[in-house]
Motif scaffolding. Structure first.
Motif, PDB file in Angstrom:
ATOM      1  N   LEU A 127       4.630  12.618  -3.519  1.00  9.15           N
ATOM      2  CA  LEU A 127       3.236  12.725  -3.957  1.00  9.15           C
ATOM      3  C   LEU A 127       2.662  11.332  -4.183  1.00  9.15           C
ATOM      4  N   THR A 128       1.426  11.139  -3.782  1.00  6.26           N
ATOM      5  CA  THR A 128       0.748   9.867  -4.017  1.00  6.26           C
ATOM      6  C   THR A 128      -0.669  10.125  -4.518  1.00  6.26           C
ATOM      7  N   PHE A 129      -1.033   9.387  -5.543  1.00  6.46           N
ATOM      8  CA  PHE A 129      -2.429   9.344  -5.971  1.00  6.46           C
ATOM      9  C   PHE A 129      -2.888   7.909  -5.833  1.00  6.46           C
ATOM     10  N   ASP A 130      -3.988   7.725  -5.156  1.00  8.99           N
ATOM     11  CA  ASP A 130      -4.474   6.360  -4.974  1.00  8.99           C
ATOM     12  C   ASP A 130      -5.974   6.320  -5.281  1.00  8.99           C
ATOM     13  N   TYR A 131      -6.396   5.215  -5.892  1.00  6.41           N
ATOM     14  CA  TYR A 131      -7.758   5.087  -6.358  1.00  6.41           C
ATOM     15  C   TYR A 131      -8.250   3.696  -5.974  1.00  6.41           C
ATOM     16  N   ALA A 132      -9.455   3.656  -5.379  1.00  2.00           N
ATOM     17  CA  ALA A 132     -10.016   2.362  -4.975  1.00  2.00           C
ATOM     18  C   ALA A 132     -11.445   2.270  -5.481  1.00  2.00           C
ATOM     19  N   ARG A 133     -11.713   1.315  -6.331  1.00  2.00           N
ATOM     20  CA  ARG A 133     -13.002   1.174  -7.000  1.00  2.00           C
ATOM     21  C   ARG A 133     -13.711  -0.094  -6.556  1.00  2.00           C
ATOM     22  N   ASP A 134     -14.899   0.098  -5.969  1.00  2.00           N
ATOM     23  CA  ASP A 134     -15.743  -1.050  -5.671  1.00  2.00           C
ATOM     24  C   ASP A 134     -16.760  -1.154  -6.802  1.00  2.00           C
ATOM     25  N   SER A 135     -16.549  -2.134  -7.681  1.00  2.00           N
ATOM     26  CA  SER A 135     -17.407  -2.244  -8.868  1.00  2.00           C
ATOM     27  C   SER A 135     -18.778  -2.809  -8.516  1.00  2.00           C
ATOM     28  N   GLU A 136     -18.874  -3.512  -7.412  1.00  2.00           N
ATOM     29  CA  GLU A 136     -20.158  -4.050  -6.966  1.00  2.00           C
ATOM     30  C   GLU A 136     -21.091  -2.927  -6.531  1.00  2.00           C
ATOM     31  N   TYR A 137     -20.533  -1.976  -5.784  1.00  2.00           N
ATOM     32  CA  TYR A 137     -21.347  -0.873  -5.254  1.00  2.00           C
ATOM     33  C   TYR A 137     -21.194   0.405  -6.086  1.00  2.00           C
ATOM     34  N   LYS A 138     -20.459   0.311  -7.214  1.00  2.00           N
ATOM     35  CA  LYS A 138     -20.205   1.474  -8.071  1.00  2.00           C
ATOM     36  C   LYS A 138     -19.710   2.659  -7.251  1.00  2.00           C
ATOM     37  N   ASP A 139     -18.708   2.395  -6.438  1.00  2.00           N
ATOM     38  CA  ASP A 139     -18.195   3.357  -5.459  1.00  2.00           C
ATOM     39  C   ASP A 139     -16.707   3.587  -5.716  1.00  2.00           C
ATOM     40  N   GLU A 143       0.852  -1.202   0.000  1.00  2.00           N
ATOM     41  CA  GLU A 143       0.000   0.000   0.000  1.00  2.00           C
ATOM     42  C   GLU A 143       0.882   1.245   0.000  1.00  2.00           C
ATOM     43  N   LEU A 144       0.504   2.287  -0.746  1.00  2.00           N
ATOM     44  CA  LEU A 144       1.424   3.400  -1.018  1.00  2.00           C
ATOM     45  C   LEU A 144       1.500   4.468   0.066  1.00  2.00           C
ATOM     46  N   THR A 145       0.482   4.620   0.904  1.00  2.00           N
ATOM     47  CA  THR A 145       0.516   5.679   1.919  1.00  2.00           C
ATOM     48  C   THR A 145       1.089   5.211   3.252  1.00  2.00           C
ATOM     49  N   GLY A 146       1.544   3.955   3.317  1.00  2.00           N
ATOM     50  CA  GLY A 146       1.981   3.427   4.607  1.00  2.00           C
ATOM     51  C   GLY A 146       0.780   3.164   5.502  1.00  2.00           C
ATOM     52  N   THR A 147      -0.294   2.687   4.879  1.00  2.00           N
ATOM     53  CA  THR A 147      -1.584   2.457   5.567  1.00  2.00           C
ATOM     54  C   THR A 147      -1.954   3.648   6.455  1.00  2.00           C
ATOM     55  N   ALA A 148      -1.869   4.837   5.848  1.00  2.00           N
ATOM     56  CA  ALA A 148      -2.318   6.043   6.549  1.00  2.00           C
ATOM     57  C   ALA A 148      -3.786   5.901   6.923  1.00  2.00           C
ATOM     58  N   ALA A 155     -17.693  -6.098  -0.384  1.00  2.00           N
ATOM     59  CA  ALA A 155     -16.885  -5.193  -1.199  1.00  2.00           C
ATOM     60  C   ALA A 155     -16.204  -6.034  -2.271  1.00  2.00           C
ATOM     61  N   LYS A 156     -16.067  -5.456  -3.472  1.00  2.00           N
ATOM     62  CA  LYS A 156     -15.448  -6.204  -4.569  1.00  2.00           C
ATOM     63  C   LYS A 156     -14.912  -5.193  -5.560  1.00  2.00           C
ATOM     64  N   GLY A 157     -13.639  -5.289  -5.882  1.00  2.00           N
ATOM     65  CA  GLY A 157     -13.114  -4.327  -6.832  1.00  2.00           C
ATOM     66  C   GLY A 157     -11.604  -4.328  -6.899  1.00  2.00           C
ATOM     67  N   TYR A 158     -11.072  -3.150  -7.194  1.00  2.46           N
ATOM     68  CA  TYR A 158      -9.624  -3.066  -7.397  1.00  2.46           C
ATOM     69  C   TYR A 158      -9.118  -1.716  -6.907  1.00  2.46           C
ATOM     70  N   VAL A 206      -7.226   5.122   0.961  1.00  4.64           N
ATOM     71  CA  VAL A 206      -8.483   4.745   0.308  1.00  4.64           C
ATOM     72  C   VAL A 206      -8.558   3.244   0.076  1.00  4.64           C
ATOM     73  N   VAL A 207      -7.416   2.603   0.028  1.00  6.88           N
ATOM     74  CA  VAL A 207      -7.404   1.142  -0.072  1.00  6.88           C
ATOM     75  C   VAL A 207      -8.112   0.555   1.161  1.00  6.88           C
ATOM     76  N   ALA A 208      -7.692   1.032   2.335  1.00  7.44           N
ATOM     77  CA  ALA A 208      -8.278   0.519   3.576  1.00  7.44           C
ATOM     78  C   ALA A 208      -9.705   1.017   3.775  1.00  7.44           C
ATOM     79  N   ASN A 209      -9.965   2.291   3.406  1.00  4.75           N
ATOM     80  CA  ASN A 209     -11.316   2.822   3.594  1.00  4.75           C
ATOM     81  C   ASN A 209     -12.325   2.116   2.687  1.00  4.75           C
ATOM     82  N   GLN A 210     -11.897   1.690   1.533  1.00  2.00           N
ATOM     83  CA  GLN A 210     -12.810   1.005   0.612  1.00  2.00           C
ATOM     84  C   GLN A 210     -12.939  -0.482   0.920  1.00  2.00           C
ATOM     85  N   PHE A 211     -11.842  -1.128   1.214  1.00  2.00           N
ATOM     86  CA  PHE A 211     -11.845  -2.594   1.290  1.00  2.00           C
ATOM     87  C   PHE A 211     -11.425  -3.165   2.645  1.00  2.00           C
ATOM     88  N   GLY A 212     -11.097  -2.288   3.616  1.00  2.00           N
ATOM     89  CA  GLY A 212     -10.557  -2.796   4.880  1.00  2.00           C
ATOM     90  C   GLY A 212      -9.239  -3.503   4.610  1.00  2.00           C
TER      91      GLY A 212
END
Lengths: 302, 302, 302
Positions: free
Chosen positions: A246-258, A113-118, A230-233, A122-128
């Motif tokens: 600088l970090t840009f991170d994107y977390a997409r839950d395709s099941e919930y379109k989130d 994970e790129l933020t050091g699990t800050a 939750a399901k996605g990438y 968004v990885v953790a906020n979206q998918f735990g």
């Protein structure tokens, strides 16, 4: 010879959200501490490692969270030492750890994970962490040594501890991971399951180009009856512009379109202290409306 | 020059009982922490002693308990520093201590008890510490110096502190002991009484043969109206087989026809760390049915 | 190089009042800890300062209170680290601090108050700290550098933190002070106001004659609608008789016809430890009847 180290983190920010959310009760500019828009939760801890001879070591870690907003303790789980309360035996065989600890799945995600699990990851906020929280109580964990870059971890929660389920009908849990880390590449797979309960997995990796790094994962978690939680990438990129990371991170839950995303800038003031600025958006899908916010903060490790 | 020492204990075991009991909520195999089947309660503490000159010293001790099962604090009495919160003046005259502390009766029993007053001590589980708990709040304690092996201790709880009785009708308490410790022999007598409340005594001793030690005591505690709370004796033997320390301890309440016993094995991994295995039986008499259990644990002092 | 300092205070006394009051539940002789008749509240804390280079420093402070009467924590505000939970950036510009901290008004009063803002300070017991409590949560504070003896401080509580008002209708606060300290003279003015709420000021000073010091202040606080909460003056004198430091302090609220006064004797046992004896009278006016009390205590700083 000191047998215990006192350490911790002080982290505080100011910022706001466009509406109540991301852990904030209102949309006004405010001091933010031990919350979603912080890099980390402020904490104090005691830890130590003793050499027992013959390659064997004993270690312990007690860690509690606090808020710089009001001085309250019991963060990260509601108990004085909710962040860590465990002990370990370590040797050529790896590590056996018992107690309350970050999970096997947490360490798997943290490896790439790129933020050091800050807190604002968004990885953790979206998918735990492979669908679960970052920590468990009553854990018995085994962490393997490093075999040419390959390592694995296996944890269980004994049924008798009733951490999951009810006192009358306690449930066990297991948590497994396999990780490969060698030079510029890290890849890790995590899987955890509560007996008769939720299960989740995450397969993620990171590649370090030198000036920049990219990370990606696929994730899924569901209830015992098969309902998708939750399901996605996720997909992120990180790099340095001068001294600023600088970090840009994107977390997409395709099941919930989130879609959640994050822009983070970190400026080191020393090896132990950095300033950060973050813009985070938590998309709608799992909640009725999207919420976004920003913060400007300072983190000091001691 | 450091004026404060940070210290503590990490202790964790796995084990089970034959039914709910000995502090466990069910009869399943589980991680056990800061409970009856542990050697000790995990803890963190701050202590220091300052030389004031002229033979006078000032000291303090704050100590809190925690559980490695879930990271919860407030062990050993429900408060953050329930294990110790006191300060002392020490000199040629002995020690005057004020605050929350282990009691005079506790130290008396600890002088001869074979397990080091482990959590699983059957002496303490059957008879308490001369019928009382190990600690009191609001204590003013005097500990004498050593007079050729003889020492005594006297404590009081001032009535105004309302530690016993009610706020409207507070009760005082006093606690006395006399101890003789010289070479292989230790003998100690303890007596404590709450005003208009419970009282208890314990007369115990230990003799060290070199390869082995034996300990015995007679004990009695009762309410103010004369109802027997516990009455009986204890008998134990301790010795080394190679590096392993073995202890058998037996505590018989003849009033309640209740026999508790304990088998303990300790294996030192270093001066500060040891592994332990224990089998403990808590007899019926004070409870409808006997319960027994075992554990295998690790204790690390830091 | 240590990056964190563990420090604290142990303070305990014995004494009594003539009736329930001054923090005591009854009029009986008792052990007194972290209460009005103590010099200070017992505490433990973690603090550190890191040199960031270029004249910039980062610092933090976590501090919690405890009672030596019963080992309870969460003193001085109800949270684990209610006494301090903040971090700072310091440089030639002064200090910017964020978090829970002693207030700007507190530091103003502390600059001239004769007992070192002891728990039994009649200045604080009569008038608070310019009408307010000693600490606030969610503070953003600026402390100026020293300009030839002159310094100032300005704090705000951001409205979004809802420290004052309600969650639905949060209120901000600001707190200002100007202080002149040069050789024997200290003078300080403090003013604080909660949005749509209470406001108060204190103008005080101290002059040090060498063998003695005198301090005086005028104070006023009121509600938003103009109701006087406290209004009056304080006057005190302090000096040494041999090794014993004596202080007499008087605080008169002329609005409520309420006179409080204090006689304090302090005897140093070392640089870090002293014994104290205090007689304090809290006059009637704000309460139906006057109450007085005395204590004899010991304070150890570590």
């Amino acid at each position: 010879q000191s047998s215990v180290t006192l350490y911790g983190v002080a982290d505080m920010a100011v910022g706001k959200t466009n509406k109540a959310g991301l852990g904030l009760a209102n949309d006004k500019f405010q001091a933010i501490a031990s919350n979603t828009l912080n890099n980390g939760t402020s904490r104090f801890g005691f830890k130590g490692v003793e050499d027992l001879g013959g390659g064997l070591k004993a270690g312990f870690n007690f860690e509690g969270g606090l808020s710089l907003a009001d001085g309250s303790g019991n963060k990260s789980g509601g108990q004085l030492f909710s962040r860590a309360a465990n002990m370990s035996l370590m040797g050529g065989f790896g590590e056996i750890r018992g107690g309350r600890t970050l999970t096997t799945s947490f360490y798997s995600i943290a490896s790439w994970e790129l933020t050091g699990t800050a807190n604002y990851s968004v990885v953790a906020n979206q998918f735990g962490f492979a669908g679960a929280g970052p920590r468990d109580s009553g854990v018995v964990m085994y962490n393997s040594p490093n075999f040419s870059g390959f390592s694995f971890s296996a944890s269980t929660i004994l049924k008798g501890n009733a951490v999951y389920g009810t006192a009358a009908d306690p449930k066990g849990k297991y948590d497994l991971s396999a990780t490969y880390a060698n030079g510029p590449i890290v890849a890790s797979f995590a899987y955890n399951k509560v007996q008769d309960g939720n299960k989740g997995y995450a397969l993620g990796g990171k590649y370090n180009f030198g000036p920049a790094a990219v990370a990606a994962s696929i994730q899924k978690s569901q209830t015992n009856s098969g309902t998708i939680l939750a399901k996605g990438y996720t997909l992120g990129v990180s790099g340095n512009v001068g001294a600023v990371g600088l970090t840009f991170d994107y977390a997409r839950d395709s099941e919930y379109k989130d879609s959640d995303y994050l822009l983070e800038a970190k400026y080191p003031l020393s090896k132990r202290t950095f300033a950060y600025a973050v813009y985070m958006r938590d998309g709608k899908g799992k909640q009725p409306e999207a919420v976004n916010g920003y913060s400007l903060g300072l983190r000091h490790n001691f």
